[in-house]
Design a protein around this motif. Structure first.
Motif, PDB file in Angstrom:
ATOM      1  N   PHE A  65      27.895  45.679  41.113  1.00  0.00           N
ATOM      2  CA  PHE A  65      27.934  44.258  40.780  1.00  0.00           C
ATOM      3  C   PHE A  65      26.563  43.618  41.024  1.00  0.00           C
ATOM      4  O   PHE A  65      25.890  43.942  42.000  1.00  0.00           O
ATOM      5  N   PRO A  66      26.145  42.698  40.176  1.00  0.00           N
ATOM      6  CA  PRO A  66      24.959  41.916  40.517  1.00  0.00           C
ATOM      7  C   PRO A  66      25.225  41.142  41.806  1.00  0.00           C
ATOM      8  O   PRO A  66      26.358  40.752  42.081  1.00  0.00           O
ATOM      9  N   ALA A  89      32.370  35.420  42.266  1.00  0.00           N
ATOM     10  CA  ALA A  89      33.136  36.665  42.175  1.00  0.00           C
ATOM     11  C   ALA A  89      33.940  36.721  40.883  1.00  0.00           C
ATOM     12  O   ALA A  89      34.068  37.780  40.251  1.00  0.00           O
ATOM     13  N   LYS A  90      34.475  35.599  40.461  1.00  0.00           N
ATOM     14  CA  LYS A  90      35.222  35.532  39.212  1.00  0.00           C
ATOM     15  C   LYS A  90      34.324  35.824  38.011  1.00  0.00           C
ATOM     16  O   LYS A  90      34.793  36.243  36.951  1.00  0.00           O
ATOM     17  N   LEU A  91      33.020  35.604  38.192  1.00  0.00           N
ATOM     18  CA  LEU A  91      32.051  35.871  37.125  1.00  0.00           C
ATOM     19  C   LEU A  91      31.509  37.300  37.182  1.00  0.00           C
ATOM     20  O   LEU A  91      30.681  37.682  36.354  1.00  0.00           O
ATOM     21  N   ARG A 266      24.033  25.902  33.461  1.00  0.00           N
ATOM     22  CA  ARG A 266      22.624  26.283  33.419  1.00  0.00           C
ATOM     23  C   ARG A 266      22.329  27.434  34.371  1.00  0.00           C
ATOM     24  O   ARG A 266      21.537  28.334  34.066  1.00  0.00           O
ATOM     25  N   LEU A 267      22.943  27.398  35.549  1.00  0.00           N
ATOM     26  CA  LEU A 267      22.767  28.488  36.519  1.00  0.00           C
ATOM     27  C   LEU A 267      23.201  29.819  35.914  1.00  0.00           C
ATOM     28  O   LEU A 267      22.472  30.818  35.999  1.00  0.00           O
ATOM     29  N   GLN A 268      24.377  29.844  35.326  1.00  0.00           N
ATOM     30  CA  GLN A 268      24.876  31.091  34.741  1.00  0.00           C
ATOM     31  C   GLN A 268      23.942  31.610  33.651  1.00  0.00           C
ATOM     32  O   GLN A 268      23.637  32.812  33.591  1.00  0.00           O
TER      33      GLN A 268
END
Length: 276
Positions: A65-66, A89-91, A266-268
Motif C-alpha cells: 500500500f502507498p 485507508a478507504k482510498l 486536490r490532495l488526492q
C-alpha cells in the motif's frame, strides 16, 4: 529522553478526549468514517528511546500500500485525526498518525489551549523528524506499506512539519500542508521554518491556506510562494479567500465544508499525479 510508559500509550491512543471534545459544538458537521473493509486502531512505533503511540488505518486485504504520514494539530491524535486516517485507508493507503508530543506531555487530557501550547513549545524539530523516519520505516516493515510511495500531510502545527520533513526527506513522493505556519523566529528547538528552506525543497508540496486566517498572514503565504519559485519541487499554494484557519477541521466552528471538500479532492489528485 524518557521511555514511553504504558499509561502514556493508553492515554494517547484514546479515540477522543481532552480538547477535542471541548470544542465540538457542531456535531452535525463531524464526519465519521466506519472501519468496514479496513483495519484500524492503536499501534506502537519503535523509536530510539522506546515506543511511540500512534493510530494506523489500512485496507484489510492486499499489500504494498502507498504510505501516508498524517501529522496532527497541537491537539494531538484525537478522533478527527483518526478519522482522517480511516478516510485514507478507504482510498487504499496505509495511514499512520504518530503522537509526536508524548515525551513532553499528554495534550489529550487538557481542555485549554493555554495549557497545551507550553507542551508543544518543548517539542524539538529534530525529535519530530526522527520520529517520522521511524514511522515511515515501520509502515513499510510491519504494515504492508510500499516505501517507494511515501506521502505526508498535516494540519496547522502539522502543516509546518510537512514543509520541513519534505525538505529534509527527498524520497517522499508528495506532501500536502494544511494551513501550516511558514515563518518564525529561529531557536534551538526550531532552528528553521518553511520559508527558510523553501528554495531547497525538491518534493512537490501543495499548500492549502485560508484567506481569512488571522494567524497566518497572507503576506507570509506570498513570501513562501516567492521562495518556492527558486526550488525545483513544482510546489503550489492554494488560498481559499473566505476560509479561516482550520477550515478542514469538521469538529470545530472553523469548518468550511465546501473548501474542505475541495482541498481533500486536490490532495488526492496531488498524491496520484506525483506517484504517491
Amino acid at each position: 529522553m524518557p521511555e514511553f510508559t504504558r499509561r502514556q500509550f493508553m492515554a494517547t491512543a484514546a479515540f477522543a478526549s481532552g480538547f477535542a471534545l471541548a470544542v465540538q459544538p457542531i456535531a452535525a458537521s463531524v464526519i465519521t468514517t466506519n472501519a468496514e473493509g479496513i483495519v484500524a486502531g492503536a499501534v506502537k512505533i519503535p523509536v530510539s528511546d522506546g515506543e511511540m503511540p500512534a493510530y494506523r488505518a489500512m485496507p484489510a486485504k492486499g499489500t504494498n500500500f502507498p504510505i501516508v504520514l498524517v501529522i496532527h494539530e497541537i491537539f494531538g491524535v484525537h478522533a478527527h485525526i483518526e478519522d482522517v486516517c480511516r478516510r485514507f485507508a478507504k482510498l487504499g493507503y496505509v495511514a499512520i498518525a504518530p503522537q509526536l508530543f508524548t515525551r513532553q506531555g499528554d495534550v489529550l487530557k487538557l481542555s485549554s489551549v493555554d495549557k497545551i501550547r507550553p507542551i508543544v513549545a518543548k517539542v524539538p524539530d529534530a525529535q519530530v523528524m526522527s520520529d517520522l523516519d521511524a514511522t515511515a520505516a515501520w509502515a513499510a516493515k510491519a504494515s504492508k506499506g510500499d516505501a517507494a510511495k511515501l506521502a505526508i500531510t498535516g494540519f496547522c502545527w502539522g502543516g509546518r512539519i510537512v514543509w520541513l520533513y519534505a525538505t529534509r526527506t527527498p524520497t517522499i513522493k508528495a506532501g500536502v500542508a494544511w494551513y501550516g505556519r511558514l515563518v518564525g523566529e529561529p531557536n534551538l528547538l526550531m532552528p528553521t521554518h518553511p520559508v527558510d528552506v523553501a528554495c531547497a525543497l525538491k518534493v512537490p508540496v501543495l499548500g492549502l491556506y485560508g484567506g481569512k486566517d488571522t494567524g497566518i498572514p497572507l503576506t507570509t503565504v506570498e513570501q513562501m510562494r516567492d521562495r518556492l519559485k527558486s526550488s525545483s519541487s513544482k510546489s503550489e499554494i492554494i488560498v481559499y479567500p473566505e476560509a479561516p484557519h482550520a477550515f478542514f477541521a469538521d469538529y470545530r466552528p472553523s469548518y468550511r465544508e465546501a473548501d474542505a471538500k475541495d482541498g481533500w479532492k486536490r490532495l488526492q489528485a496531488w498524491f496520484k499525479q506525483n506517484g504517491a
